[in-house]
Scaffold this motif. Structure first.
Motif, PDB file in Angstrom:
ATOM      1  N   SER A 140       0.843  -1.193   0.000  1.00  0.00           N
ATOM      2  CA  SER A 140       0.000   0.000   0.000  1.00  0.00           C
ATOM      3  C   SER A 140       0.876   1.240   0.000  1.00  0.00           C
ATOM      4  CB  SER A 140      -0.904   0.025   1.245  1.00  0.00           C
ATOM      5  OG  SER A 140      -1.625   1.250   1.314  1.00  0.00           O
ATOM      6  N   SER A 153      -3.135   5.349   0.350  1.00  0.00           N
ATOM      7  CA  SER A 153      -4.404   5.944  -0.077  1.00  0.00           C
ATOM      8  C   SER A 153      -4.810   5.359  -1.414  1.00  0.00           C
ATOM      9  CB  SER A 153      -4.291   7.464  -0.200  1.00  0.00           C
ATOM     10  OG  SER A 153      -3.470   7.809  -1.299  1.00  0.00           O
ATOM     11  N   ALA A 154      -6.105   5.478  -1.718  1.00  0.00           N
ATOM     12  CA  ALA A 154      -6.603   5.017  -3.010  1.00  0.00           C
ATOM     13  C   ALA A 154      -5.970   5.815  -4.148  1.00  0.00           C
ATOM     14  CB  ALA A 154      -8.121   5.146  -3.048  1.00  0.00           C
ATOM     15  N   SER A 157      -2.753   4.348  -5.277  1.00  0.00           N
ATOM     16  CA  SER A 157      -2.792   2.918  -5.590  1.00  0.00           C
ATOM     17  C   SER A 157      -2.063   2.578  -6.887  1.00  0.00           C
ATOM     18  CB  SER A 157      -4.247   2.438  -5.673  1.00  0.00           C
ATOM     19  OG  SER A 157      -4.315   1.036  -5.821  1.00  0.00           O
ATOM     20  N   ARG A 199      -3.440  -3.593  -4.928  1.00  0.00           N
ATOM     21  CA  ARG A 199      -4.663  -2.841  -5.213  1.00  0.00           C
ATOM     22  C   ARG A 199      -5.304  -2.389  -3.911  1.00  0.00           C
ATOM     23  NH1 ARG A 199      -6.901  -6.460  -7.893  1.00  0.00           N
ATOM     24  NH2 ARG A 199      -5.921  -5.886  -9.873  1.00  0.00           N
ATOM     25  N   PHE A 200      -5.407  -1.087  -3.724  1.00  0.00           N
ATOM     26  CA  PHE A 200      -5.853  -0.516  -2.454  1.00  0.00           C
ATOM     27  C   PHE A 200      -7.209  -1.058  -2.026  1.00  0.00           C
ATOM     28  CE2 PHE A 200      -7.752   2.838   0.200  1.00  0.00           C
ATOM     29  CZ  PHE A 200      -6.734   3.052   1.122  1.00  0.00           C
ATOM     30  N   SER A 201      -8.115  -1.235  -2.949  1.00  0.00           N
ATOM     31  CA  SER A 201      -9.459  -1.700  -2.611  1.00  0.00           C
ATOM     32  C   SER A 201      -9.490  -3.152  -2.169  1.00  0.00           C
ATOM     33  CB  SER A 201     -10.396  -1.510  -3.815  1.00  0.00           C
ATOM     34  OG  SER A 201      -9.919  -2.243  -4.941  1.00  0.00           O
ATOM     35  N   ASP A 202      -8.456  -3.922  -2.500  1.00  0.00           N
ATOM     36  CA  ASP A 202      -8.453  -5.362  -2.216  1.00  0.00           C
ATOM     37  C   ASP A 202      -7.654  -5.750  -0.981  1.00  0.00           C
ATOM     38  OD1 ASP A 202      -9.942  -5.573  -4.471  1.00  0.00           O
ATOM     39  OD2 ASP A 202      -8.400  -6.542  -5.699  1.00  0.00           O
ATOM     40  N   LYS A 241      -4.107  -1.115   4.844  1.00  0.00           N
ATOM     41  CA  LYS A 241      -4.079   0.028   3.948  1.00  0.00           C
ATOM     42  C   LYS A 241      -3.135   1.140   4.403  1.00  0.00           C
ATOM     43  CE  LYS A 241      -8.885  -0.821   2.573  1.00  0.00           C
ATOM     44  NZ  LYS A 241      -8.685  -1.263   1.195  1.00  0.00           N
ATOM     45  N   THR A 280      -3.563   3.850   6.107  1.00  0.00           N
ATOM     46  CA  THR A 280      -4.066   5.215   5.902  1.00  0.00           C
ATOM     47  C   THR A 280      -3.747   6.153   7.058  1.00  0.00           C
ATOM     48  OG1 THR A 280      -6.207   4.554   6.810  1.00  0.00           O
ATOM     49  CG2 THR A 280      -5.952   4.448   4.422  1.00  0.00           C
TER      50      THR A 280
END
Length: 211
Positions: free
Chosen positions: A115, A118-119, A122, A150-153, A157, A159
């Motif tokens: 990560s 942040s998205a 990504s 992949r940030f969503s997966d 994360k 953050t």
């Protein structure tokens, strides 16, 4: 006490900073403890990342980059920019920070998560993950190692990790599963050959991306 002995020690709040040729790329390890020491004396972050200091130092040596390792820390050093760990990174002022962490493959289905905090970032973590995947697939011993950027997966994360979200550098938060860090069924000892082989692949990916 030499560096490897320090990495084997359970003494509290050891900080190991090693300056090498590359200042632009720094390897950080904020939650190291030796294998067989699953917890840190830190109320903010009680789970240790066993043997990550050994992996991180090996990576730094391969890249000839500076490294900073916090061992058995009593504070969550990468969540505080005034910690000695963070202040050393700030002093070196890198373009790229790579932090090595560890997970037990309970919350994540991947052996390795990457990560950039942040998205929006990504694209960078996905690109590095793709490079690492291409390199590991060439090695039969590493063929089944799963890597995701992949940030969503991903689960981890980062953050709220200040050293990762700091805009002064691009940071990669890399989580390694226990099979890449711990010595099999034994409680104590260094990572297995599998961990070092993966670390070498990660080093090759970083050298290719940031020569």
């Amino acid at each position: 006490m030499d560096v490897l002995k320090k990495l084997e020690s359970t003494e509290r709040s050891l900080l190991i900073a090693e300056k090498r040729k590359r200042l632009d790329l720094v390897i950080g390890v904020p939650h190291h403890a030796p294998a067989g020491t699953p917890t840190l004396p830190c109320p903010e972050h009680s789970d240790s990342d066993e043997n990550t200091g050994i992996i991180g130092r090996h990576l730094a040596e391969r890249l000839d980059s500076c490294s900073i390792i916090a061992c058995n820390s009593t504070i969550d050093v990468n969540k505080h920019l005034d910690s000695d760990y963070s202040k050393q990174i700030i002093e070196w002022n890198p373009n790229i920070l790579v932090e090595i962490h560890g997970h037990g493959k309970v919350r994540s289905k991947y052996d390795v998560e990457i990560s950039c905090g942040s998205a929006e970032q990504s694209v960078y973590s996905e690109e590095l993950a793709a490079i690492v995947n291409r390199i590991t697939k060439r090695n039969p011993d590493l063929f089944d190692i799963s890597v995701c950027g992949r940030f969503s997966d991903i689960y981890f994360k980062a953050t709220k990790t200040l050293t990762i979200t700091d805009p002064r550098w691009l940071a990669y938060h890399i989580e390694l599963s226990s099979r890449l860090r711990k010595p099999g069924n034994e409680q104590l000892g260094y990572p297995t050959a599998l961990g070092y082989k993966f670390c070498d692949c990660l080093a090759d990916a970083l050298k290719g991306k940031y020569p």
